[in-house]
Design a protein around this motif. Sequence first.
Motif, mmCIF file in Angstrom:
data_model
loop_
_atom_site.group_PDB
_atom_site.id
_atom_site.type_symbol
_atom_site.label_atom_id
_atom_site.label_comp_id
_atom_site.label_asym_id
_atom_site.label_seq_id
_atom_site.Cartn_x
_atom_site.Cartn_y
_atom_site.Cartn_z
ATOM 1 N N LEU A 62 32.084 42.027 48.738
ATOM 2 C CA LEU A 62 33.166 41.038 48.610
ATOM 3 C C LEU A 62 32.619 39.634 48.391
ATOM 4 C CD1 LEU A 62 35.498 42.510 51.348
ATOM 5 C CD2 LEU A 62 36.140 42.165 48.953
ATOM 6 N N ALA A 63 31.450 39.331 48.974
ATOM 7 C CA ALA A 63 30.834 38.012 48.753
ATOM 8 C C ALA A 63 30.485 37.826 47.280
ATOM 9 C CB ALA A 63 29.596 37.854 49.622
ATOM 10 N N THR A 64 29.983 38.872 46.633
ATOM 11 C CA THR A 64 29.681 38.754 45.204
ATOM 12 C C THR A 64 30.961 38.582 44.392
ATOM 13 O OG1 THR A 64 29.760 41.138 44.696
ATOM 14 C CG2 THR A 64 27.666 40.254 45.509
ATOM 15 N N ILE A 65 32.051 39.191 44.859
ATOM 16 C CA ILE A 65 33.314 39.119 44.134
ATOM 17 C C ILE A 65 33.891 37.715 44.178
ATOM 18 C CG2 ILE A 65 35.728 39.936 44.203
ATOM 19 C CD1 ILE A 65 34.500 42.704 45.005
ATOM 20 N N VAL A 66 33.610 36.950 45.240
ATOM 21 C CA VAL A 66 34.054 35.549 45.282
ATOM 22 C C VAL A 66 33.563 34.820 44.032
ATOM 23 C CG1 VAL A 66 33.847 33.336 46.471
ATOM 24 C CG2 VAL A 66 34.152 35.426 47.807
ATOM 25 N N VAL A 67 32.283 34.978 43.720
ATOM 26 C CA VAL A 67 31.672 34.271 42.590
ATOM 27 C C VAL A 67 32.158 34.839 41.258
ATOM 28 C CG1 VAL A 67 29.503 33.638 41.470
ATOM 29 C CG2 VAL A 67 29.652 33.710 43.972
ATOM 30 N N THR A 68 32.087 36.164 41.117
ATOM 31 C CA THR A 68 32.428 36.769 39.829
ATOM 32 C C THR A 68 33.912 36.617 39.502
ATOM 33 O OG1 THR A 68 32.665 38.940 40.892
ATOM 34 C CG2 THR A 68 30.517 38.411 39.933
ATOM 35 N N SER A 69 34.770 36.671 40.512
ATOM 36 C CA SER A 69 36.204 36.539 40.264
ATOM 37 C C SER A 69 36.566 35.121 39.840
ATOM 38 C CB SER A 69 37.010 36.927 41.509
ATOM 39 O OG SER A 69 36.893 38.291 41.790
ATOM 40 N N ILE A 70 35.982 34.131 40.515
ATOM 41 C CA ILE A 70 36.255 32.739 40.129
ATOM 42 C C ILE A 70 35.793 32.499 38.702
ATOM 43 C CG2 ILE A 70 35.601 30.337 40.565
ATOM 44 C CD1 ILE A 70 35.547 31.021 43.549
ATOM 45 N N ARG A 71 34.598 32.960 38.387
ATOM 46 C CA ARG A 71 34.079 32.793 37.023
ATOM 47 C C ARG A 71 35.001 33.472 36.014
ATOM 48 N NH1 ARG A 71 28.912 35.876 34.485
ATOM 49 N NH2 ARG A 71 28.566 34.594 32.654
ATOM 50 N N SER A 72 35.471 34.671 36.359
ATOM 51 C CA SER A 72 36.305 35.431 35.441
ATOM 52 C C SER A 72 37.671 34.792 35.250
ATOM 53 C CB SER A 72 36.471 36.863 35.968
ATOM 54 O OG SER A 72 37.293 37.620 35.110
ATOM 55 N N VAL A 73 38.307 34.371 36.340
ATOM 56 C CA VAL A 73 39.654 33.825 36.215
ATOM 57 C C VAL A 73 39.635 32.487 35.466
ATOM 58 C CG1 VAL A 73 39.823 32.476 38.369
ATOM 59 C CG2 VAL A 73 41.848 33.612 37.452
ATOM 60 N N VAL A 74 38.579 31.702 35.632
ATOM 61 C CA VAL A 74 38.457 30.453 34.875
ATOM 62 C C VAL A 74 38.358 30.749 33.378
ATOM 63 C CG1 VAL A 74 36.950 28.477 34.392
ATOM 64 C CG2 VAL A 74 37.485 29.089 36.760
ATOM 65 N N GLY A 75 37.530 31.741 33.035
ATOM 66 C CA GLY A 75 37.384 32.118 31.629
ATOM 67 C C GLY A 75 38.682 32.636 31.036
ATOM 68 N N HIS A 76 39.398 33.473 31.787
ATOM 69 C CA HIS A 76 40.667 34.005 31.286
ATOM 70 C C HIS A 76 41.737 32.920 31.198
ATOM 71 C CE1 HIS A 76 39.587 38.185 31.005
ATOM 72 N NE2 HIS A 76 39.196 38.255 32.258
ATOM 73 N N HIS A 77 41.701 31.972 32.141
ATOM 74 C CA HIS A 77 42.681 30.879 32.108
ATOM 75 C C HIS A 77 42.527 30.042 30.830
ATOM 76 C CE1 HIS A 77 45.228 27.571 33.297
ATOM 77 N NE2 HIS A 77 44.214 26.724 33.227
ATOM 78 N N LYS A 78 41.286 29.836 30.409
ATOM 79 C CA LYS A 78 41.056 29.076 29.182
ATOM 80 C C LYS A 78 41.665 29.769 27.968
ATOM 81 C CE LYS A 78 36.786 26.855 30.788
ATOM 82 N NZ LYS A 78 35.313 26.746 30.612
ATOM 83 N N ARG A 79 41.778 31.097 28.052
ATOM 84 C CA ARG A 79 42.402 31.859 26.961
ATOM 85 C C ARG A 79 43.917 31.991 27.145
ATOM 86 N NH1 ARG A 79 38.758 35.034 23.910
ATOM 87 N NH2 ARG A 79 36.601 34.802 24.591
ATOM 88 N N GLY A 80 44.421 31.482 28.271
ATOM 89 C CA GLY A 80 45.863 31.476 28.513
ATOM 90 C C GLY A 80 46.472 32.820 28.830
ATOM 91 N N VAL A 81 45.691 33.740 29.420
ATOM 92 C CA VAL A 81 46.216 35.084 29.667
ATOM 93 C C VAL A 81 46.409 35.402 31.147
ATOM 94 C CG1 VAL A 81 45.412 36.121 27.516
ATOM 95 C CG2 VAL A 81 43.855 36.003 29.466
ATOM 96 N N VAL A 82 46.199 34.427 32.035
ATOM 97 C CA VAL A 82 46.421 34.644 33.467
ATOM 98 C C VAL A 82 47.895 34.412 33.779
ATOM 99 C CG1 VAL A 82 45.843 33.915 35.810
ATOM 100 C CG2 VAL A 82 44.075 33.922 34.028
ATOM 101 N N ASP A 83 48.532 35.362 34.442
ATOM 102 C CA ASP A 83 49.930 35.214 34.840
ATOM 103 C C ASP A 83 49.959 34.540 36.210
ATOM 104 O OD1 ASP A 83 52.577 35.544 35.787
ATOM 105 O OD2 ASP A 83 52.868 37.263 34.462
ATOM 106 N N THR A 186 44.741 38.582 35.273
ATOM 107 C CA THR A 186 45.432 38.241 36.512
ATOM 108 C C THR A 186 44.774 38.905 37.709
ATOM 109 O OG1 THR A 186 47.479 38.083 35.228
ATOM 110 C CG2 THR A 186 47.694 38.152 37.619
ATOM 111 N N ALA A 187 44.248 40.115 37.517
ATOM 112 C CA ALA A 187 43.557 40.807 38.602
ATOM 113 C C ALA A 187 42.320 40.048 39.052
ATOM 114 C CB ALA A 187 43.172 42.221 38.159
ATOM 115 N N ALA A 188 41.701 39.289 38.145
ATOM 116 C CA ALA A 188 40.561 38.459 38.546
ATOM 117 C C ALA A 188 41.003 37.420 39.575
ATOM 118 C CB ALA A 188 39.957 37.774 37.322
ATOM 119 N N GLY A 189 42.209 36.877 39.375
ATOM 120 C CA GLY A 189 42.751 35.944 40.355
ATOM 121 C C GLY A 189 43.048 36.620 41.682
ATOM 122 N N LEU A 190 43.544 37.847 41.620
ATOM 123 C CA LEU A 190 43.770 38.599 42.851
ATOM 124 C C LEU A 190 42.458 38.802 43.599
ATOM 125 C CD1 LEU A 190 46.258 41.388 41.662
ATOM 126 C CD2 LEU A 190 46.788 39.162 42.655
#
Length: 272
Positions: A62-83, A186-190
């Motif tokens: 879960l500690a690794t997921i903190v980093v990878t999820s934040i990185r992922s959701v930022v990238g997806h947000h730039k593409r405008g696909v996060v709900d 969106t799951a990256a944000g979850l």
Amino acid sequence: MEVELAVKMLGLLLAIGAIAGILAGLLGVGGGVVLVAAFYYAFQTLGYDSLQLMQICLATSLATIVVTSIRSVVGHHKRGVVDWHILRTWAPGIGVGAVIGVYTASILTSASLQLVFGCLALAVGVYMAFGRPDWRLGTEMPKGIVRSLLSPSVGFLSVLMGIGGGSFGVPLMTLYGRRMHEAVATAAGLGVIISVPSVAGFLFMPIDPSSRPPYTIGAVNFAAFGVVIIMTFVTTPLGVRLSHAIDPAPLRRIFAVFLILVALNMIRKVLY
């Protein structure tokens, strides 16, 4: 810590991080499913088997997921696909479920958590193998009492598996009519909502110092965390490039079979 043991630990962690990164990029598989099982077998091989080994594996994943999820959701947000509406409305329940999951993990034995992980991983593997993208339970995400029941369940079960939002969040959203790329984004944000409070709780979990791997604070092993994060940053782009060069669908089914076998082996080790 002996030099030979340190080298062996480093080698195992490098391999785990490299494989997890490639799979994440190639198949879009949440790293936690791979990492928990890999951490368990690695630490057990190194002689750190204990009544709290699974807690360490869950917390470190879960500690690794903190980093990878934040990185992922930022990238997806730039593409405008996060709900963001789903994240806002589902976050409170998921966060509560995650906190309950940490408490539950703290009172269960490692063997009990192995059994839980094995059963849940088996369900995820079966869905990956046989699930169809056109399956639907509805056209809109649940609201009201259904959301109040489902959202904490997602957080709770994810913590007990040491995973982010992908394994449960993506199927849930696609079953209710969300397009796959939106569900993944969106799951990256979850994953952030699940991992941040759970890791905070795991950092304060008492673990017997005599049986935990070195560089462990609470239940989080920072050696594994650091090595895996570095390796996934290196190898995930390779997995992404491979996904564009080959058809990942057959590999996804192969991985599903592998996950089912890992899950069954964990269940077998607990029951026999």
